[in-house]
Motif scaffolding. Structure first.
Motif, PDB file in Angstrom:
ATOM      1  N   VAL A   1     -97.567 -25.463  13.154  1.00  0.00           N
ATOM      2  CA  VAL A   1     -97.013 -25.992  11.905  1.00  0.00           C
ATOM      3  C   VAL A   1     -96.047 -24.944  11.370  1.00  0.00           C
ATOM      4  O   VAL A   1     -96.465 -23.869  10.919  1.00  0.00           O
ATOM      5  CB  VAL A   1     -98.113 -26.288  10.872  1.00  0.00           C
ATOM      6  N   THR A   2     -94.766 -25.222  11.461  1.00  0.00           N
ATOM      7  CA  THR A   2     -93.776 -24.228  11.061  1.00  0.00           C
ATOM      8  C   THR A   2     -93.771 -24.042   9.551  1.00  0.00           C
ATOM      9  O   THR A   2     -93.969 -24.983   8.788  1.00  0.00           O
ATOM     10  CB  THR A   2     -92.373 -24.649  11.522  1.00  0.00           C
ATOM     11  N   ARG A   3     -93.535 -22.820   9.140  1.00  0.00           N
ATOM     12  CA  ARG A   3     -93.445 -22.517   7.709  1.00  0.00           C
ATOM     13  C   ARG A   3     -92.056 -22.881   7.206  1.00  0.00           C
ATOM     14  O   ARG A   3     -91.062 -22.696   7.902  1.00  0.00           O
ATOM     15  CB  ARG A   3     -93.709 -21.028   7.464  1.00  0.00           C
TER      16      ARG A   3
ATOM     17  N   ASP B   1     -90.120 -20.929  -4.439  1.00  0.00           N
ATOM     18  CA  ASP B   1     -91.243 -20.183  -5.006  1.00  0.00           C
ATOM     19  C   ASP B   1     -91.995 -19.450  -3.896  1.00  0.00           C
ATOM     20  O   ASP B   1     -92.500 -20.076  -2.971  1.00  0.00           O
ATOM     21  CB  ASP B   1     -92.186 -21.154  -5.715  1.00  0.00           C
ATOM     22  N   PRO B   2     -92.088 -18.121  -3.964  1.00  0.00           N
ATOM     23  CA  PRO B   2     -92.793 -17.381  -2.906  1.00  0.00           C
ATOM     24  C   PRO B   2     -94.284 -17.682  -2.834  1.00  0.00           C
ATOM     25  O   PRO B   2     -94.946 -17.342  -1.856  1.00  0.00           O
ATOM     26  CB  PRO B   2     -92.539 -15.912  -3.276  1.00  0.00           C
ATOM     27  N   THR B   3     -94.839 -18.349  -3.858  1.00  0.00           N
ATOM     28  CA  THR B   3     -96.265 -18.689  -3.845  1.00  0.00           C
ATOM     29  C   THR B   3     -96.618 -19.539  -2.633  1.00  0.00           C
ATOM     30  O   THR B   3     -97.744 -19.467  -2.127  1.00  0.00           O
ATOM     31  CB  THR B   3     -96.639 -19.443  -5.139  1.00  0.00           C
ATOM     32  N   GLY B   4     -95.668 -20.333  -2.149  1.00  0.00           N
ATOM     33  CA  GLY B   4     -95.950 -21.210  -1.013  1.00  0.00           C
ATOM     34  C   GLY B   4     -95.858 -20.532   0.337  1.00  0.00           C
ATOM     35  O   GLY B   4     -96.074 -21.187   1.368  1.00  0.00           O
ATOM     36  N   ALA B   5     -95.555 -19.234   0.366  1.00  0.00           N
ATOM     37  CA  ALA B   5     -95.384 -18.552   1.657  1.00  0.00           C
ATOM     38  C   ALA B   5     -96.676 -18.454   2.451  1.00  0.00           C
ATOM     39  O   ALA B   5     -96.662 -18.401   3.686  1.00  0.00           O
ATOM     40  CB  ALA B   5     -94.798 -17.151   1.439  1.00  0.00           C
TER      41      ALA B   5
ATOM     42  N   LEU C   1    -106.162 -20.061   4.548  1.00  0.00           N
ATOM     43  CA  LEU C   1    -106.275 -18.850   5.367  1.00  0.00           C
ATOM     44  C   LEU C   1    -107.668 -18.246   5.266  1.00  0.00           C
ATOM     45  O   LEU C   1    -108.274 -17.864   6.278  1.00  0.00           O
ATOM     46  CB  LEU C   1    -105.223 -17.830   4.926  1.00  0.00           C
ATOM     47  N   ALA C   2    -108.206 -18.178   4.065  1.00  0.00           N
ATOM     48  CA  ALA C   2    -109.524 -17.566   3.877  1.00  0.00           C
ATOM     49  C   ALA C   2    -110.619 -18.348   4.599  1.00  0.00           C
ATOM     50  O   ALA C   2    -111.457 -17.770   5.299  1.00  0.00           O
ATOM     51  CB  ALA C   2    -109.841 -17.466   2.390  1.00  0.00           C
ATOM     52  N   VAL C   3    -110.615 -19.683   4.442  1.00  0.00           N
ATOM     53  CA  VAL C   3    -111.645 -20.479   5.110  1.00  0.00           C
ATOM     54  C   VAL C   3    -111.479 -20.383   6.631  1.00  0.00           C
ATOM     55  O   VAL C   3    -112.461 -20.366   7.374  1.00  0.00           O
ATOM     56  CB  VAL C   3    -111.588 -21.941   4.638  1.00  0.00           C
ATOM     57  N   THR C   4    -110.239 -20.299   7.081  1.00  0.00           N
ATOM     58  CA  THR C   4    -109.996 -20.151   8.519  1.00  0.00           C
ATOM     59  C   THR C   4    -110.490 -18.797   9.010  1.00  0.00           C
ATOM     60  O   THR C   4    -110.976 -18.683  10.146  1.00  0.00           O
ATOM     61  CB  THR C   4    -108.502 -20.331   8.835  1.00  0.00           C
TER      62      THR C   4
ATOM     63  N   GLY D   1     -96.866 -19.891  10.135  1.00  0.00           N
ATOM     64  CA  GLY D   1     -96.486 -18.806   9.252  1.00  0.00           C
ATOM     65  C   GLY D   1     -97.265 -18.809   7.957  1.00  0.00           C
ATOM     66  O   GLY D   1     -97.326 -17.802   7.254  1.00  0.00           O
ATOM     67  N   TYR D   2     -97.876 -19.959   7.623  1.00  0.00           N
ATOM     68  CA  TYR D   2     -98.728 -20.021   6.432  1.00  0.00           C
ATOM     69  C   TYR D   2    -100.066 -19.316   6.667  1.00  0.00           C
ATOM     70  O   TYR D   2    -100.805 -19.076   5.714  1.00  0.00           O
ATOM     71  CB  TYR D   2     -99.006 -21.476   6.055  1.00  0.00           C
ATOM     72  N   LEU D   3    -100.391 -19.019   7.919  1.00  0.00           N
ATOM     73  CA  LEU D   3    -101.622 -18.315   8.296  1.00  0.00           C
ATOM     74  C   LEU D   3    -101.233 -17.031   9.018  1.00  0.00           C
ATOM     75  O   LEU D   3    -101.195 -17.012  10.249  1.00  0.00           O
ATOM     76  CB  LEU D   3    -102.483 -19.165   9.236  1.00  0.00           C
ATOM     77  N   PRO D   4    -100.919 -15.964   8.307  1.00  0.00           N
ATOM     78  CA  PRO D   4    -100.497 -14.730   8.990  1.00  0.00           C
ATOM     79  C   PRO D   4    -101.504 -14.316  10.073  1.00  0.00           C
ATOM     80  O   PRO D   4    -102.677 -14.074   9.782  1.00  0.00           O
ATOM     81  CB  PRO D   4    -100.430 -13.715   7.855  1.00  0.00           C
ATOM     82  N   LYS D   5    -101.015 -14.261  11.279  1.00  0.00           N
ATOM     83  CA  LYS D   5    -101.862 -14.061  12.460  1.00  0.00           C
ATOM     84  C   LYS D   5    -102.725 -12.806  12.360  1.00  0.00           C
ATOM     85  O   LYS D   5    -103.923 -12.824  12.654  1.00  0.00           O
ATOM     86  CB  LYS D   5    -100.966 -13.983  13.697  1.00  0.00           C
ATOM     87  N   HIS D   6    -102.142 -11.699  11.942  1.00  0.00           N
ATOM     88  CA  HIS D   6    -102.887 -10.430  11.961  1.00  0.00           C
ATOM     89  C   HIS D   6    -103.884 -10.317  10.812  1.00  0.00           C
ATOM     90  O   HIS D   6    -104.810  -9.507  10.881  1.00  0.00           O
ATOM     91  CB  HIS D   6    -101.906  -9.257  11.974  1.00  0.00           C
TER      92      HIS D   6
END
Length: 628
Positions: free
Chosen positions: A347-349, A583-587, A593-596, A611-616
């Motif tokens: 899912v692209t950011r 709005d950077p809030t949507g980045a 991410l937390a539940v994942t 990109g909504y789920l930073p890999k590292h």
């Protein structure tokens, strides 16, 4: 050999077209009241669409495009009515907006897997996401109830397309089952010639599309069109049939490939892309295609006919007179991992890192450092510092969507530390509270209850602590009594407090977890919510709840499906208008991410990349880099 397919002007073909038009009108006039006409509706409207391509050069603003749309509307409408629990079911038919009210029919002999595939292909060609989504929810068991006889492979093929549309990991397994079922040994109903030349090729094309193998896709497309021609010109009866005028299955898969930016390097009277000035396609000569690429034989030996040009409009997704100009795309791209036989949904950011993003993040970091320094003398400014820390984290993720830089890790840790400190200093009325913020331990003055120490900030801090895997701070947060988090100005819907209780129950292993989660699910229903805007609720606030439910059940497939849906909903919300998009809030999808992270740490394979789920951050790559 008589090639009637390309004869657009002969008197015989004109009579056939007139008959098709009159039959089409009669069927649609009685489709609401006559079961026989509902039985005939899809084949009749599809036949007219194919015949229209003989005379209409654009398949766009003229009757050809309308005929294709009408066939798609009819097919999808019949399945909508068949699966509805009560009727009448309103179905739009035609470009004028006419609505047919169909009875809720339940399973019927015409609502079988073959017509489902035809309707699905038509919806793909017309780039109708909503109708594709509707068809993808039709149970295979419902199709079996039609009583129509098909080889078993067709049900695996239907399941493959449904799994793919929803981004499910089973896509590859069901595709293998479907392909295996098209072998001569496995097929019991379809004849070998029909199976080899008509039924099997779309599966092979989809296989190549799924793996993004451009060269093999184009080779398979040439084979599919050549076999299509061979089958429909094998005898005079087939040549006279309008059924072979368009290779519908290959056309639909080619539309998928075209919309995924795969170069489709084949032209044919059964399937043709734009001319040489069309995006991503190549020009043609009678026998080969050239444009700085390898030559490929064409499936037809004649130059592009008017019907060829009509199909070009279908491939480009052009010609909507009143419809939106939207490219058909599956919910997300899919990456195939051959060794593991699994797929990752991408899912692209939205947006792209800008030239000033890094400078903005650096300046914001310096400003945050100053705000943290002021906390030693004025703890009451901690609310402002927390807001700035969140913005700083989001700003760092904009140019670093995978959190590959230590500065991004520092940003999320600092935001978590300030959030935890906010609740620590507001729980005490006097004395100092020792809190680590940044790389320093600080003694902050207790300030007592504050309105900003509420459920909203609690959830944000909880998510940050989960991402940072900070068990000590998580425990401290979960020991805060719920009543201390209630907003005095009634700023939150009641389900929010049940949600906080659910997370506290989970972390502290309390027995009321199921009770509170049930209350959360019920309370977050749109009919029960009175404060949160509906689009915010459905796209941002509810998906993490559903995701957490799947995590608790350790439902890997269900979790990954819900994860893809949550990411797409997040993207839809933050791209709904220009202000949100900037709005950077949507980045970052923080709660998702937390539940994942919880799911990842529990061993659930995460089969989504975004990109909504930073890999590292998800894979805790920075954990232990410095004391937090």
């Amino acid at each position: 050999m008589r090639r009637l397919h390309s004869d657009a002007g002969g008197p015989w073909s004109q009579r056939r077209r007139c008959a098709a038009v009159s039959g089409h009108e009669d069927v649609l006039d009685h489709v609401e009241t006559s079961e026989d006409d509902r039985y005939d509706a899809l084949p009749v409207t599809l036949t007219l669409a194919k015949w229209r391509c003989l005379t209409d050069p654009t398949a766009g603003e003229f009757p050809a495009w309308e005929a294709w749309v009408t066939a798609m509307q009819v097919g999808c409408g019949l399945f909508a009515a068949g699966t509805a629990t009560e009727g009448p079911v309103p179905c739009r038919v035609g470009s004028t907006g006419e609505v047919k009210h169909l009875p809720a029919t339940g399973p019927q002999d015409y609502l079988h897997a073959g017509n489902w595939l035809t309707s699905f292909y038509l919806a793909v060609v017309c780039r109708e996401n909503d109708r594709v989504n509707q068809l993808a929810q039709v149970p295979v068991s419902f199709l079996r109830e039609s009583g129509a006889e098909f080889d078993e492979y067709i049900y695996a093929w239907v399941e493959t397309l449904q799994h793919f549309w929803f981004g499910r990991q089973e896509t590859w397994d069901t595709l293998i089952t479907a392909i295996d079922g098209t072998t001569p040994e496995a097929a019991e109903i379809a004849g070998p010639e029909l199976m080899l030349k008509i039924l099997h090729p779309p599966l092979e094309l989809f296989h190549r599309y799924l793996r993004r193998e451009t060269e093999q896709f184009n080779a398979a497309l040439v084979d599919a069109l050549t076999w299509h021609k061979e089958y429909w010109t094998a005898n005079e009866a087939r040549s006279l049939s309008g059924e072979g005028l368009v290779a519908l299955g290959p056309l639909a898969i080619a539309c998928m490939a075209y919309d995924a930016d795969m170069p489709v390097e084949v032209e044919s009277e059964y399937l043709r892309g734009p001319s040489c000035d069309g995006p991503g396609w190549v020009s043609s000569t009678p026998d080969t295609e050239t444009r700085g690429t390898a030559r490929r034989p064409m499936a037809s030996h004649r130059r592009a006919s008017r019907r060829t040009q009509a199909l070009a409009g279908l491939l480009r997704g052009q010609g909507r007179k009143e419809c939106r100009r939207v490219r058909w795309l599956p919910h997300a791209a899919v990456r195939y991992h051959p060794q593991e036989r699994t797929m990752t949904v991408v899912v692209t950011r939205h947006g792209a890192p800008g030239p000033n993003d890094e400078g903005y993040a650096e300046a914001l970091g310096k400003s945050l450092a100053m705000s943290i320094g002021w906390l030693d003398d004025s703890t009451s400014m901690i609310d402002s510092a927390f807001s700035k820390a969140l913005l700083n984290f989001q700003a760092h993720c904009a140019p670093d969507p995978r959190a590959a830089k230590v500065e991004t890790w520092e940003a999320v840790v600092t935001a978590m530390q300030i959030g935890a400190a906010l609740f620590a200093v507001t729980r005490a009325d006097e004395g100092t509270i020792r809190c680590r913020i940044g790389h320093e331990a600080r003694n902050l003055q207790a300030i007592g209850p504050r309105p900003y120490a509420d459920a909203g900030n609690w959830l944000t801090t909880f998510w940050l602590a989960v991402i940072c895997r900070d068990r000590e701070r998580l425990t401290a947060l979960c020991e805060i009594p719920l009543e201390q988090l209630r907003s005095s100005d009634d700023a939150y819907d009641e389900y929010v407090y049940a949600w906080v209780s659910t997370l506290q129950d989970y972390w502290l292993q309390r027995p009321t977890l199921v009770e509170n989660l049930t209350a959360t699910l019920q309370g977050s229903h749109p009919d029960a919510v009175r404060i949160a805007p509906r689009d915010l609720l459905q796209n941002v606030l509810y998906p993490p709840i559903n995701l957490f439910y799947r995590f608790l059940r350790q439902d890997g497939p269900g979790f990954n499906q819900a994860l893809v849906e949550a990411l797409e909903s997040h993207k839809a919300y933050w791209t709904a208008d220009e202000d949100r998009e900037k709005d950077p809030t949507g980045a970052v999808a923080l709660a998702v991410l937390a539940v994942t992270c919880l799911a990842y740490d529990s061993g659930i394979p995460i089969q989504a990349d975004s990109g909504y789920l930073p890999k590292h951050l998800l894979e805790r790559a920075w954990l232990g880099e410095f004391e937090i």
